[in-house]
Design an enzyme around this catalytic site. Sequence first.
Site, PDB file in Angstrom:
ATOM      1  N   ASP A  17      57.202  32.351  76.473  1.00  0.00           N
ATOM      2  CA  ASP A  17      57.680  33.040  77.684  1.00  0.00           C
ATOM      3  C   ASP A  17      58.681  32.159  78.432  1.00  0.00           C
ATOM      4  OD1 ASP A  17      55.527  35.144  77.400  1.00  0.00           O
ATOM      5  OD2 ASP A  17      54.301  33.366  77.715  1.00  0.00           O
ATOM      6  N   TYR A 193      50.682  28.067  64.700  1.00  0.00           N
ATOM      7  CA  TYR A 193      49.365  28.126  65.327  1.00  0.00           C
ATOM      8  C   TYR A 193      48.353  27.546  64.338  1.00  0.00           C
ATOM      9  CZ  TYR A 193      52.099  31.542  67.907  1.00  0.00           C
ATOM     10  OH  TYR A 193      53.096  32.144  68.620  1.00  0.00           O
ATOM     11  N   ARG A 271      57.274  29.726  64.703  1.00  0.00           N
ATOM     12  CA  ARG A 271      56.258  30.672  65.164  1.00  0.00           C
ATOM     13  C   ARG A 271      56.796  31.483  66.346  1.00  0.00           C
ATOM     14  NH1 ARG A 271      52.199  26.525  68.505  1.00  0.00           N
ATOM     15  NH2 ARG A 271      52.979  27.149  70.562  1.00  0.00           N
ATOM     16  N   GLY A 272      55.970  32.421  66.850  1.00  0.00           N
ATOM     17  CA  GLY A 272      56.278  33.094  68.109  1.00  0.00           C
ATOM     18  C   GLY A 272      57.591  33.838  68.102  1.00  0.00           C
ATOM     19  N   GLU A 273      58.398  33.550  69.107  1.00  0.00           N
ATOM     20  CA  GLU A 273      59.654  34.288  69.265  1.00  0.00           C
ATOM     21  C   GLU A 273      60.866  33.361  69.307  1.00  0.00           C
ATOM     22  OE1 GLU A 273      59.631  37.635  71.880  1.00  0.00           O
ATOM     23  OE2 GLU A 273      61.678  37.290  72.544  1.00  0.00           O
TER      24      GLU A 273
HETATM   25  O1  TRH Z   1      54.968  28.885  71.890  1.00  0.00           O
HETATM   26  P1  TRH Z   1      55.061  30.128  71.107  1.00  0.00           P
HETATM   27  O2  TRH Z   1      53.958  30.409  70.213  1.00  0.00           O
HETATM   28  O3  TRH Z   1      55.264  31.346  72.064  1.00  0.00           O
HETATM   29  C1  TRH Z   1      54.677  32.602  71.843  1.00  0.00           C
HETATM   30  C2  TRH Z   1      55.663  33.671  71.549  1.00  0.00           C
HETATM   31  O4  TRH Z   1      56.739  33.709  72.435  1.00  0.00           O
HETATM   32  C3  TRH Z   1      54.985  35.007  71.559  1.00  0.00           C
HETATM   33  O5  TRH Z   1      55.901  36.036  71.334  1.00  0.00           O
HETATM   34  C4  TRH Z   1      54.318  35.197  72.882  1.00  0.00           C
HETATM   35  O6  TRH Z   1      53.685  36.399  72.963  1.00  0.00           O
HETATM   36  C5  TRH Z   1      53.330  34.090  73.072  1.00  0.00           C
HETATM   37  O7  TRH Z   1      53.981  32.837  73.017  1.00  0.00           O
HETATM   38  C6  TRH Z   1      52.634  34.216  74.398  1.00  0.00           C
HETATM   39  O8  TRH Z   1      56.378  30.074  70.186  1.00  0.00           O
HETATM   40  P2  TRH Z   1      57.923  30.157  70.546  1.00  0.00           P
HETATM   41  O9  TRH Z   1      58.285  31.512  71.079  1.00  0.00           O
HETATM   42  O10 TRH Z   1      58.626  29.719  69.367  1.00  0.00           O
HETATM   43  O11 TRH Z   1      58.136  29.099  71.702  1.00  0.00           O
HETATM   44  C7  TRH Z   1      58.094  27.727  71.459  1.00  0.00           C
HETATM   45  C8  TRH Z   1      59.124  27.023  72.286  1.00  0.00           C
HETATM   46  O12 TRH Z   1      58.916  25.619  72.204  1.00  0.00           O
HETATM   47  C9  TRH Z   1      60.553  27.267  71.818  1.00  0.00           C
HETATM   48  O13 TRH Z   1      61.408  27.401  72.931  1.00  0.00           O
HETATM   49  C10 TRH Z   1      60.905  25.989  71.063  1.00  0.00           C
HETATM   50  C11 TRH Z   1      60.139  24.990  71.861  1.00  0.00           C
HETATM   51  N1  TRH Z   1      59.844  23.687  71.226  1.00  0.00           N
HETATM   52  C12 TRH Z   1      60.369  22.548  71.792  1.00  0.00           C
HETATM   53  O14 TRH Z   1      61.135  22.637  72.768  1.00  0.00           O
HETATM   54  N2  TRH Z   1      60.049  21.337  71.248  1.00  0.00           N
HETATM   55  C13 TRH Z   1      59.238  21.210  70.179  1.00  0.00           C
HETATM   56  O15 TRH Z   1      58.961  20.059  69.739  1.00  0.00           O
HETATM   57  C14 TRH Z   1      58.725  22.400  69.580  1.00  0.00           C
HETATM   58  C15 TRH Z   1      57.845  22.300  68.370  1.00  0.00           C
HETATM   59  C16 TRH Z   1      59.035  23.625  70.140  1.00  0.00           C
END
Ligand code: TRH
Length: 377
Positions: A17, A193, A271-273
């Site tokens: 988010d 995850y 993962r995620g979005e």
């Molecule tokens: O953290 P997430 O699993 O977020 C999820 C999804 O958005 C999902 O749709 C939503 O419903 C849920 O949360 C509540 O995965 P996502 O979306 O990839 O977000 C991770 C963020 O972290 C992304 O902006 C990349 C960032 N990131 C870093 O900045 N540094 C890191 O070392 C890593 C591994 C990730």
Amino acid sequence: MKPHWDIFCVVVDNYGDIGVTWRLARQLQAEHDVQVRLWVDDLQPFARLCPDTDPHADQQFHHGVQVRRWPAEWEATEVADVVIGAFACKLPPPYIDAMAARARPCLWLNLEYLSAEDWVVGCHALPSLQSNRLQKFFFFPGFVPGTGGLLRESGLLAQRDALQGDREAQREFLARLGVERQPEAHLVSLFAYENAAVAEWLDAMATGLGATQLLVPEGRVLDDVRRWLGAEWLEAGDLHVRGQLTINVLPFISQDQYDRLLWCCDFNAVRGEDSFIRAQWAARPMLWHIYPQEEDAHIVKLDAWLHLYTRALSPQAADALRGLMHAWSRGEGMGLAWPVLCLHRVELRLQAEQWCANLAVQPDLAAALVQFYRNWI
Ligand code: TRH
């Protein structure tokens, strides 16, 4: 005067988010002539993505964006010209009242979750009349024309090309993260995850034909890796070798560094979005751990994206990729799916580049939002 934009973000869980809204806020501020305020109810996860954040400050500026703590007790504030509620979050009722009372109407948008499903095109940009006669528009990101597109900063792909074309710059970048790249190893990043299939995947890599170097930023999947290693504790800086597999544990890094990590790797598990989108801009083969939903609703979303992504692949490579993604989401079957996928590495690499190039032809999400506002006024 610059139009003012307010973006509201409730952190449900994880980083998606805030990851998406922070990226959008930064890009609007940097590339469009607007002033952005980002309201966040929990600044702790934000501080992980943007490390110089003070998680206790009510107000701070980062990259020109005014980042505001969204207080439990809302205090009256000036309403912006464009108001974005991210992922169906409920705006503070007094703020909505102020929107309704505003002399000059403001544009109210709901930024929706990303999905490749067909119905998205039909729902994108539809208005809905609210009880106070305000209109709210539903803005859907997406992969195809007729949707709002994907977040993509201008210059992103040129920066990626520069790093991908420069082995020395990659070496320096990885060294700053404590990683010494093994020259012959297939470089893989892992962000996921918890997943019962981790052990099978690591087994397959450890006994594979060639060497693999796996980079794991600290996070939810690390405990599965630790268990497989039989280690008591894992932390950033740790290095373990099992057969053909070398595992480096990395710190959780900033969003910009994470992009660079994806660009350096031959294969990215995301993962995620947001990380899912960034892996596509990295133009490298990938594995998506889609956010699990009740009644397997996420599998429908996974298949919708796979349908688009695999269209240009040979049937064998498409099957291999589908097999891998399903095994990962199911939590079993990686032991077989991984070596099968590896047979198609070259084709998957070319496809990832072509897919990225095709996506990049479409307007990006921030530009689409700005254009939508211009058409609306
Ligand atoms: O953290 P997430 O699993 O977020 C999820 C999804 O958005 C999902 O749709 C939503 O419903 C849920 O949360 C509540 O995965 P996502 O979306 O990839 O977000 C991770 C963020 O972290 C992304 O902006 C990349 C960032 N990131 C870093 O900045 N540094 C890191 O070392 C890593 C591994 C990730």
